[in-house]
Design a protein around this motif. Structure first.
Motif, mmCIF file in Angstrom:
data_model
loop_
_atom_site.group_PDB
_atom_site.id
_atom_site.type_symbol
_atom_site.label_atom_id
_atom_site.label_comp_id
_atom_site.label_asym_id
_atom_site.label_seq_id
_atom_site.Cartn_x
_atom_site.Cartn_y
_atom_site.Cartn_z
ATOM 1 N N ASN A 174 28.529 30.330 18.527
ATOM 2 C CA ASN A 174 27.655 30.993 18.922
ATOM 3 C C ASN A 174 26.111 30.832 19.269
ATOM 4 O O ASN A 174 25.692 31.366 20.184
ATOM 5 N N LYS A 186 24.784 38.199 11.578
ATOM 6 C CA LYS A 186 26.207 38.695 12.152
ATOM 7 C C LYS A 186 27.170 39.444 11.017
ATOM 8 O O LYS A 186 27.504 40.587 11.449
ATOM 9 N N THR A 225 25.588 43.023 10.404
ATOM 10 C CA THR A 225 25.553 43.792 11.595
ATOM 11 C C THR A 225 27.173 44.093 11.536
ATOM 12 O O THR A 225 27.533 45.638 11.924
ATOM 13 N N TRP A 243 30.889 28.852 13.160
ATOM 14 C CA TRP A 243 30.243 29.881 13.778
ATOM 15 C C TRP A 243 29.126 29.609 14.670
ATOM 16 O O TRP A 243 28.955 30.150 15.900
#
Length: 195
Positions: free
Chosen positions: A158, A187, A190, A154
């Motif tokens: 990102n 993340k 969210t 990830w």
């Protein structure tokens, strides 16, 4: 005359026994002081238990940590706010056997619960000369590896500016590792709030 000789030998035996018990307390107290210093990020106390370096053994690998190298590792470890707890401690032939629970923000993310391990601290001249990881009692290798792989993947996708955080065991590397975990967790939270 023979009663005095017997008394003398009894005093010697008692004194010798007391000296051995004092040495046991000293080693145990030294080990306790070492783990407390890891909690407190106290480099001076942590390294005062060593001569000028300490040998680490884990999974068949051996390394020698100078006081400066140990300080770098301690600074890295301190970023995650570690909590070491001694669960059991006992003296054996040349050292101290310790069962320890450790948790911190990195371990909670990767292992999802504290790791528990046994270490053997070997002494020489009243100082720790080596620390051997005897075994992990609680360590979820599959979970740890999967969580780490997901985090690394990830971050690569990102936040490529943080690539390499996994292998940089300096204070800055620890800060990048912590930032990666926080970004990943934000993340996730969210996304959860959007569902």
């Amino acid at each position: 005359m023979s009663a005095r000789i017997v008394q003398f030998f009894l005093i010697l035996i008692i004194a010798s026994s007391c000296k051995k018990n004092m040495q046991k307390v000293d080693k145990i107290e030294t080990a306790k002081s070492f783990y407390t210093s890891l909690n407190d990020n106290d480099f001076k106390t942590a390294t005062n238990v060593f001569l000028d370096s300490v040998r680490r053994y884990e999974n068949g690998d051996s390394s020698v940590l100078s006081k400066d190298r140990f300080k770098n590792w301690l600074q890295w470890d301190s970023v995650f706010k570690p909590e070491y707890k001694i669960l059991n401690i006992s003296e054996s032939t040349n050292g101290i056997q310790v069962r320890v629970s450790k948790t911190d923000k990195r371990i909670q993310f990767l292992n999802e619960e504290p790791v528990i391990f046994e270490e053997y601290l070997k002494f020489n001249s009243g100082k720790v000369e080596s620390i051997e990881m005897v075994k992990y009692v609680v360590f979820h290798d599959d979970k740890w590896s999967a969580n780490r792989a997901e985090l690394v993947s990830w971050i690569e996708e990102n936040h490529p500016d943080l690539n390499g955080f996994l292998y940089d065991q300096t204070k800055k590397g620890g800060e990048n590792y912590m930032k990666a975990i926080e970004l990943f967790n934000n993340k996730t939270s969210t996304l959860d709030s959007l569902e």
